[in-house]
Design a protein around this motif. Structure first.
Motif, PDB file in Angstrom:
ATOM      1  N   ARG A   1       0.837  -1.214   0.000  1.00 25.12           N
ATOM      2  CA  ARG A   1       0.000   0.000   0.000  1.00 25.12           C
ATOM      3  C   ARG A   1       0.866   1.256   0.000  1.00 25.12           C
ATOM      4  O   ARG A   1       0.590   2.213  -0.716  1.00 25.12           O
ATOM      5  N   ILE A   2       1.935   1.250   0.793  1.00 18.75           N
ATOM      6  CA  ILE A   2       2.843   2.397   0.843  1.00 18.75           C
ATOM      7  C   ILE A   2       3.578   2.529  -0.481  1.00 18.75           C
ATOM      8  O   ILE A   2       3.768   3.641  -0.995  1.00 18.75           O
ATOM      9  N   ASP A   3       3.959   1.410  -1.075  1.00 23.04           N
ATOM     10  CA  ASP A   3       4.614   1.427  -2.384  1.00 23.04           C
ATOM     11  C   ASP A   3       3.717   2.092  -3.427  1.00 23.04           C
ATOM     12  O   ASP A   3       4.160   2.951  -4.182  1.00 23.04           O
ATOM     13  N   GLU A   4       2.448   1.723  -3.435  1.00 22.86           N
ATOM     14  CA  GLU A   4       1.492   2.327  -4.372  1.00 22.86           C
ATOM     15  C   GLU A   4       1.341   3.820  -4.108  1.00 22.86           C
ATOM     16  O   GLU A   4       1.310   4.626  -5.040  1.00 22.86           O
ATOM     17  N   MET A   5       1.253   4.196  -2.839  1.00 22.44           N
ATOM     18  CA  MET A   5       1.109   5.605  -2.491  1.00 22.44           C
ATOM     19  C   MET A   5       2.336   6.411  -2.922  1.00 22.44           C
ATOM     20  O   MET A   5       2.210   7.528  -3.439  1.00 22.44           O
ATOM     21  N   LEU A   6       3.525   5.843  -2.723  1.00 22.23           N
ATOM     22  CA  LEU A   6       4.745   6.544  -3.102  1.00 22.23           C
ATOM     23  C   LEU A   6       4.877   6.672  -4.621  1.00 22.23           C
ATOM     24  O   LEU A   6       5.355   7.691  -5.116  1.00 22.23           O
ATOM     25  N   LYS A   7       4.439   5.661  -5.346  1.00 20.79           N
ATOM     26  CA  LYS A   7       4.458   5.762  -6.811  1.00 20.79           C
ATOM     27  C   LYS A   7       3.541   6.885  -7.280  1.00 20.79           C
ATOM     28  O   LYS A   7       3.915   7.677  -8.153  1.00 20.79           O
ATOM     29  N   LEU A   8       2.360   6.963  -6.701  1.00 22.08           N
ATOM     30  CA  LEU A   8       1.424   8.013  -7.075  1.00 22.08           C
ATOM     31  C   LEU A   8       1.909   9.384  -6.604  1.00 22.08           C
ATOM     32  O   LEU A   8       1.749  10.384  -7.313  1.00 22.08           O
ATOM     33  N   TRP A   9       2.520   9.442  -5.426  1.00 21.69           N
ATOM     34  CA  TRP A   9       3.112  10.690  -4.920  1.00 21.69           C
ATOM     35  C   TRP A   9       4.172  11.197  -5.895  1.00 21.69           C
ATOM     36  O   TRP A   9       4.167  12.378  -6.254  1.00 21.69           O
ATOM     37  N   ALA A  10       5.042  10.305  -6.328  1.00 21.86           N
ATOM     38  CA  ALA A  10       6.101  10.703  -7.262  1.00 21.86           C
ATOM     39  C   ALA A  10       5.510  11.178  -8.584  1.00 21.86           C
ATOM     40  O   ALA A  10       5.967  12.167  -9.161  1.00 21.86           O
ATOM     41  N   GLU A  11       4.469  10.494  -9.050  1.00 23.40           N
ATOM     42  CA  GLU A  11       3.832  10.882 -10.307  1.00 23.40           C
ATOM     43  C   GLU A  11       3.124  12.226 -10.178  1.00 23.40           C
ATOM     44  O   GLU A  11       3.207  13.073 -11.065  1.00 23.40           O
ATOM     45  N   GLU A  12       2.423  12.430  -9.069  1.00 21.71           N
ATOM     46  CA  GLU A  12       1.655  13.657  -8.891  1.00 21.71           C
ATOM     47  C   GLU A  12       2.521  14.876  -8.616  1.00 21.71           C
ATOM     48  O   GLU A  12       2.199  15.976  -9.045  1.00 21.71           O
ATOM     49  N   LEU A  13       3.621  14.701  -7.886  1.00 21.36           N
ATOM     50  CA  LEU A  13       4.406  15.852  -7.464  1.00 21.36           C
ATOM     51  C   LEU A  13       5.791  15.952  -8.074  1.00 21.36           C
ATOM     52  O   LEU A  13       6.386  17.032  -8.038  1.00 21.36           O
ATOM     53  N   HIS A  14       6.321  14.861  -8.602  1.00 22.12           N
ATOM     54  CA  HIS A  14       7.717  14.880  -9.037  1.00 22.12           C
ATOM     55  C   HIS A  14       7.926  14.345 -10.443  1.00 22.12           C
ATOM     56  O   HIS A  14       9.019  13.924 -10.793  1.00 22.12           O
ATOM     57  N   SER A  15       6.893  14.369 -11.257  1.00 18.52           N
ATOM     58  CA  SER A  15       7.041  13.900 -12.633  1.00 18.52           C
ATOM     59  C   SER A  15       7.107  15.084 -13.576  1.00 18.52           C
ATOM     60  O   SER A  15       6.846  16.223 -13.193  1.00 18.52           O
ATOM     61  N   GLU A  16       7.430  14.829 -14.823  1.00 15.79           N
ATOM     62  CA  GLU A  16       7.449  15.895 -15.828  1.00 15.79           C
ATOM     63  C   GLU A  16       6.053  16.476 -16.007  1.00 15.79           C
ATOM     64  O   GLU A  16       5.890  17.672 -16.213  1.00 15.79           O
ATOM     65  N   ARG A  17       5.027  15.646 -15.912  1.00 12.68           N
ATOM     66  CA  ARG A  17       3.650  16.118 -16.033  1.00 12.68           C
ATOM     67  C   ARG A  17       3.326  17.089 -14.918  1.00 12.68           C
ATOM     68  O   ARG A  17       2.732  18.140 -15.128  1.00 12.68           O
ATOM     69  N   ALA A  18       3.741  16.754 -13.710  1.00 12.39           N
ATOM     70  CA  ALA A  18       3.484  17.647 -12.576  1.00 12.39           C
ATOM     71  C   ALA A  18       4.241  18.959 -12.747  1.00 12.39           C
ATOM     72  O   ALA A  18       3.735  20.027 -12.399  1.00 12.39           O
ATOM     73  N   ALA A  19       5.431  18.894 -13.301  1.00 12.65           N
ATOM     74  CA  ALA A  19       6.228  20.107 -13.493  1.00 12.65           C
ATOM     75  C   ALA A  19       5.546  21.070 -14.464  1.00 12.65           C
ATOM     76  O   ALA A  19       5.563  22.284 -14.260  1.00 12.65           O
ATOM     77  N   THR A  20       4.926  20.550 -15.490  1.00 17.12           N
ATOM     78  CA  THR A  20       4.287  21.429 -16.466  1.00 17.12           C
ATOM     79  C   THR A  20       2.895  21.858 -16.024  1.00 17.12           C
ATOM     80  O   THR A  20       2.505  22.987 -16.258  1.00 17.12           O
ATOM     81  N   GLU A  21       2.153  20.990 -15.380  1.00 15.74           N
ATOM     82  CA  GLU A  21       0.775  21.302 -15.007  1.00 15.74           C
ATOM     83  C   GLU A  21       0.652  22.041 -13.687  1.00 15.74           C
ATOM     84  O   GLU A  21      -0.240  22.848 -13.496  1.00 15.74           O
ATOM     85  N   PHE A  22       1.518  21.723 -12.734  1.00 18.62           N
ATOM     86  CA  PHE A  22       1.313  22.217 -11.371  1.00 18.62           C
ATOM     87  C   PHE A  22       2.504  22.983 -10.812  1.00 18.62           C
ATOM     88  O   PHE A  22       2.766  22.948  -9.623  1.00 18.62           O
ATOM     89  N   GLY A  23       3.248  23.655 -11.612  1.00 16.03           N
ATOM     90  CA  GLY A  23       4.304  24.520 -11.086  1.00 16.03           C
ATOM     91  C   GLY A  23       5.487  23.790 -10.508  1.00 16.03           C
ATOM     92  O   GLY A  23       6.002  24.189  -9.479  1.00 16.03           O
ATOM     93  N   GLY A  24       5.927  22.708 -11.127  1.00 16.79           N
ATOM     94  CA  GLY A  24       7.149  22.040 -10.714  1.00 16.79           C
ATOM     95  C   GLY A  24       7.053  21.216  -9.458  1.00 16.79           C
ATOM     96  O   GLY A  24       8.046  20.949  -8.811  1.00 16.79           O
TER      97      GLY A  24
END
Length: 119
Positions: free
Chosen positions: A4-27
């Protein structure tokens, strides 16, 4: 690792630390993301199961509450998609076994801190 923590961390990284997050949500900046969302906590994109407030909690835990060597392992494992596993292990300065032990220890710390927050 705790699944469960692994899944949460994967989604955390995608939401806050991915290229998509950098362009959509201010880095990945939480304040910029809240401004972009007008202060509303909404579900992440692409069917995310981690709410943005949980991502914010994980961000705080990783940045402020984990020991430094666990933070490095978490960031390398979940946020660094450009390196091979052997490169990640070398960057962390430990053996493969120690890398996974630290990752498991980080999962346990994150799980206990999230539980303490919920209580």
């Amino acid at each position: 690792m705790i699944k469960r923590i692994d899944e949460m961390l994967k989604l955390w990284a995608e939401e806050l630390h991915s290229e998509r997050a950098a362009t959509e949500f201010g880095g990945g900046n939480m304040i910029a993301m809240l401004m972009a969302c007008k202060g509303e906590l909404i579900r992440g994109t692409r069917g995310s199961r981690v709410l943005l407030d949980e991502s914010a909690d994980i961000e705080l835990i990783v940045n402020k509450h984990l020991p430094a060597q666990l933070t490095v392992v978490v960031r390398e494992h979940y946020c660094n998609h450009d390196s091979l596993l052997s490169q990640k292990i070398t960057y962390c300065g430990c053996s493969r076994k120690a890398y996974y032990e630290r990752l498991h220890e980080a999962h346990e710390c994150i799980a206990s801190l999230l539980m303490a927050k919920a209580a």
